[in-house]
Design a protein around this motif. Structure first.
Motif, mmCIF file in Angstrom:
data_model
loop_
_atom_site.group_PDB
_atom_site.id
_atom_site.type_symbol
_atom_site.label_atom_id
_atom_site.label_comp_id
_atom_site.label_asym_id
_atom_site.label_seq_id
_atom_site.Cartn_x
_atom_site.Cartn_y
_atom_site.Cartn_z
ATOM 1 N N GLU A 1 -3.729 0.744 -10.344
ATOM 2 C CA GLU A 1 -2.399 1.206 -10.236
ATOM 3 C C GLU A 1 -1.592 1.051 -11.296
ATOM 4 O O GLU A 1 -0.862 2.158 -11.656
ATOM 5 C CB GLU A 1 -1.949 0.920 -8.590
ATOM 6 N N GLN B 229 1.869 1.929 -3.530
ATOM 7 C CA GLN B 229 0.616 2.239 -4.481
ATOM 8 C C GLN B 229 0.107 3.467 -3.770
ATOM 9 O O GLN B 229 -0.727 4.054 -4.400
ATOM 10 C CB GLN B 229 -0.536 1.140 -4.285
ATOM 11 N N ASP B 230 0.942 4.267 -2.942
ATOM 12 C CA ASP B 230 0.323 5.573 -2.490
ATOM 13 C C ASP B 230 -0.756 5.376 -1.715
ATOM 14 O O ASP B 230 -1.579 6.337 -1.946
ATOM 15 C CB ASP B 230 0.808 6.377 -3.622
ATOM 16 N N TYR B 231 -1.050 4.456 -0.901
ATOM 17 C CA TYR B 231 -2.080 4.474 -0.070
ATOM 18 C C TYR B 231 -1.826 4.733 1.276
ATOM 19 O O TYR B 231 -1.696 3.356 2.084
ATOM 20 C CB TYR B 231 -3.176 3.517 -0.188
ATOM 21 N N TRP C 211 -9.855 17.308 -8.732
ATOM 22 C CA TRP C 211 -8.581 16.545 -8.216
ATOM 23 C C TRP C 211 -8.105 17.666 -6.935
ATOM 24 O O TRP C 211 -8.043 17.052 -5.847
ATOM 25 C CB TRP C 211 -7.476 16.641 -9.011
ATOM 26 N N LYS D 193 -6.604 10.016 -8.303
ATOM 27 C CA LYS D 193 -5.632 10.492 -9.306
ATOM 28 C C LYS D 193 -5.898 10.402 -10.768
ATOM 29 O O LYS D 193 -5.220 11.212 -11.406
ATOM 30 C CB LYS D 193 -4.417 9.528 -9.022
ATOM 31 N N ALA E 89 -8.924 15.784 -3.356
ATOM 32 C CA ALA E 89 -7.721 14.665 -3.016
ATOM 33 C C ALA E 89 -7.200 15.217 -1.612
ATOM 34 O O ALA E 89 -7.278 16.511 -1.330
ATOM 35 C CB ALA E 89 -6.651 14.958 -3.824
ATOM 36 N N ARG F 181 -1.507 14.738 -0.935
ATOM 37 C CA ARG F 181 -1.296 14.058 -2.439
ATOM 38 C C ARG F 181 -0.992 15.128 -3.449
ATOM 39 O O ARG F 181 -0.724 14.821 -4.922
ATOM 40 C CB ARG F 181 -2.291 13.315 -2.824
ATOM 41 N N GLN G 49 -12.219 5.088 -6.882
ATOM 42 C CA GLN G 49 -11.187 4.218 -6.216
ATOM 43 C C GLN G 49 -10.015 4.894 -6.235
ATOM 44 O O GLN G 49 -9.227 4.783 -5.058
ATOM 45 C CB GLN G 49 -11.305 2.982 -7.136
ATOM 46 N N ASN G 50 -9.630 5.731 -6.935
ATOM 47 C CA ASN G 50 -8.466 6.432 -6.964
ATOM 48 C C ASN G 50 -8.666 8.028 -7.719
ATOM 49 O O ASN G 50 -8.745 8.042 -9.014
ATOM 50 C CB ASN G 50 -7.301 5.399 -7.569
ATOM 51 N N TYR H 246 0.952 -1.327 -0.058
ATOM 52 C CA TYR H 246 -0.121 -0.137 0.116
ATOM 53 C C TYR H 246 0.911 1.396 0.016
ATOM 54 O O TYR H 246 0.477 2.388 -0.627
ATOM 55 C CB TYR H 246 -1.009 0.065 1.291
#
Length: 562
Positions: A278, A69-71, A337, A312, A341, A345, A309-310, A66
């Motif tokens: 990802e 994956q940047d979580y 974003w 990004k 976000a 981030r 979910q992301n 994680y």
């Protein structure tokens, strides 16, 4: 007793088998992480945290995925579970330090890293992951020197503690490479390969060194060597693709072929990963790197259904839309974003694109503010001042534009002579004789235009504007020195030597130059013949030239030469 002995042997055998199966499963998960098969690794590790819930290292590697994956929030929760299983889990304290670094909380990061090292004992892995944590903030192969030095320090200690840990040597090589200390980096990669000749990661890392040295053939050879060790080692294809992009930009003759090859290599990489969200986001990074904005916009649009979910995904939608001149869609995506976000981030480049999108959407003041924000967040990104300067020039904030151009020309990358030219004319247009810094503004304008002339002596407009700047230095209109005279003369010479029929703008410039010379001969040199000659030429190029018209009016007519 015999029956008890038999039972003991069976239990012992089952224990050995169970232990072997666990070790193999964790090893497989770690291999999947190294191959960037993150979803596969998470699935395996999630299972291990259930079936082997008393093993704190399972929680660490699960959380580490994680982190990669940047979580960070998910990672932190898992690391804390690992510490609950074992309060002295050095690895999970290293993980908490990594999360704190991602959240820009350096104090907490240091506390957790120190705790990890103090609990490590003779284990090398905690040192390894503390070092890797410092290297997470990698931008185009570079990390801040302070982080790299911290990584080198802790990895060097780890190497002393665990002399047979090849992964520590690879990470140490990575740390040196980020600071362009290639001799030290190569030495560590080779030492890792001496310990483990099947370490494909070390071969790929060596290839990355040659990539940044622009030795592309040597780089490719290392990727091929890595694939000879493991034909399914995806990171070799990813680095090969990114090397091809760098090759394309370095050699325009190879650009088309190398960009195509790069895309093919990256598709191989994707096929060897799990095609997760990802992985596809990383593909978006590659498309951004390669400048394939049309494909990026298509890919980002396809990913948008997973934006919840992301978030990004919105970043790539915004970047691609800007590059494809779809400014309304880009601004909408970027605002989504930026506002939704986690602020931690948001990166400086996001504000660069936000600023450019705002400017293209006629929100110039907001755009400049966003670009300034980007510059504040990343003081090394001097190139953003080029965008700031253009925007300020468009707003007719000329002195501010000149200052921004000056910052760019002093330290920017890819600076062109046109940037110096616009620096000069920005200061020229921003000159205000009533301003306390008026003389300084003229000096800066003259200096920038002088540089253009020095590097490109046939740039006519640079002479014209330098003449205008120097004309402003003649503040006593009753006692003209003639500072501008040599530059107007040079402008006339350069334009004349080029030949051909001048366009309307050049005709006006010539008229201005001859009229100025007429003024010098009339009032300073007291040479009526020369004055009339120059005023005549001014009128020929521009019949509406006011100085020429005034001269002939004073002389009581319009006869040439009289």
């Amino acid at each position: 007793m015999k029956m008890i002995s038999k039972i003991s042997k069976i239990v012992l055998a089952l224990t050995v088998v169970g232990s072997s199966a666990f070790a193999q499963s964790l090893a497989d998960a770690k291999k999947a992480i190294d191959a960037e098969q993150y979803e596969k690794a998470k699935s395996m590790l999630k299972n291990l945290t259930v079936t082997q819930a008393n093993k704190d290292e399972n929680f660490f590697y699960y959380g580490w995925v994680y982190v990669l994956q940047d979580y960070p929030d998910s990672a932190k929760t898992i690391f804390q579970k690992g510490i609950a299983v074992n309060p002295k889990s050095a690895l999970n304290y290293a993980g908490l330090g990594a999360v704190a670094l991602q959240n820009k909380d350096r104090s907490t990061a240091t506390t957790n890293f120190n705790q990890a090292v103090s609990l490590a004992g003779k284990e090398g892995e905690p040192y390894l992951y503390v070092g890797k944590s410092y290297l997470l903030n990698d931008v185009d192969g570079k990390v801040p020197a302070a982080d790299a030095n911290a990584a080198i320090a802790v990895l060097t200690k780890g190497k002393d503690v665990d002399k047979k840990n090849a992964q520590i040597l690879v990470a140490l090589g990575d740390a040196y490479r980020t600071q362009s200390k290639n001799t030290e980096a190569l030495g560590n990669y080779q030492a890792a390969l001496d310990l483990d000749p099947k370490l494909a990661h070390a071969k790929v890392a060596t290839g990355v060194i040659w990539k940044y040295a622009n030795n592309f053939e040597a780089s490719e050879n290392e990727y091929k060597a890595a694939l000879a060790i493991d034909p399914n080692y995806g990171p070799a294809y990813r680095e090969w693709a990114e090397t091809d992009v760098r090759w394309a930009f370095s050699d325009p003759r190879m650009a088309s072929a190398k960009i195509k090859e790069a895309t093919d290599q990256y598709k191989k990489y994707l096929s060897l990963t799990d095609m997760s969200l990802e992985s596809r986001l990383r593909f978006a990074d590659f498309l951004l790197l390669s400048g394939d904005y049309k494909t990026l916009q298509t890919e980002a649009a396809a990913l948008s259904k997973d934006a919840a979910q992301n978030l990004k995904v919105y970043r790539y939608l915004a970047y691609a839309a800007y590059e494809n001149k779809d400014y309304a869609a880009g601004l909408k995506a970027m605002n989504t974003w930026i506002t939704k976000a986690d602020p931690k981030r948001i990166i400086p480049r996001d504000y660069v694109y936000l600023g450019k999108l705002q400017i293209e959407s006629k929100q110039d003041s907001l755009g400049v503010a966003s670009l300034r924000k980007a510059a504040e967040l990343d003081t090394s990104n001097v190139d953003v001042y080029a965008e700031i300067a253009k925007a300020l020039y468009g707003q007719k904030k000329y002195v501010e534009a000149g200052d921004a151009y000056k910052k760019y020309t002093e330290k920017g990358k890819g600076v062109k002579l046109t940037d110096y030219f616009y620096e000069g004319i920005s200061y020229y247009y921003g000159y205000d004789e009533k301003s306390p810094n008026a003389d300084s503004v003229l000096t800066k304008a003259d200096s920038a235009l002088s540089y253009v002339i020095q590097k490109a002596p046939t740039t006519a407009m640079a002479y014209l504007y330098r003449a205008r700047v120097n004309e402003l230095k003649d503040k006593d209109r009753n006692n003209i020195v003639g500072y501008a005279k040599p530059y107007y003369e040079k402008y006339i010479e350069v334009v004349t030597q080029k030949g051909g029929t001048p366009d309307d703008q050049t005709k006006r410039g010539l008229a201005e130059a001859y009229a100025y010379l007429g003024t010098i001969y009339e009032f300073k040199e007291k040479d009526d013949a020369k004055a009339a000659e120059n005023y005549n030429k001014a009128r020929e190029y521009d019949p509406a030239n006011k100085q020429a018209a005034a001269y002939f009016s004073r002389k009581g007519g319009g006869a040439k030469g009289k």
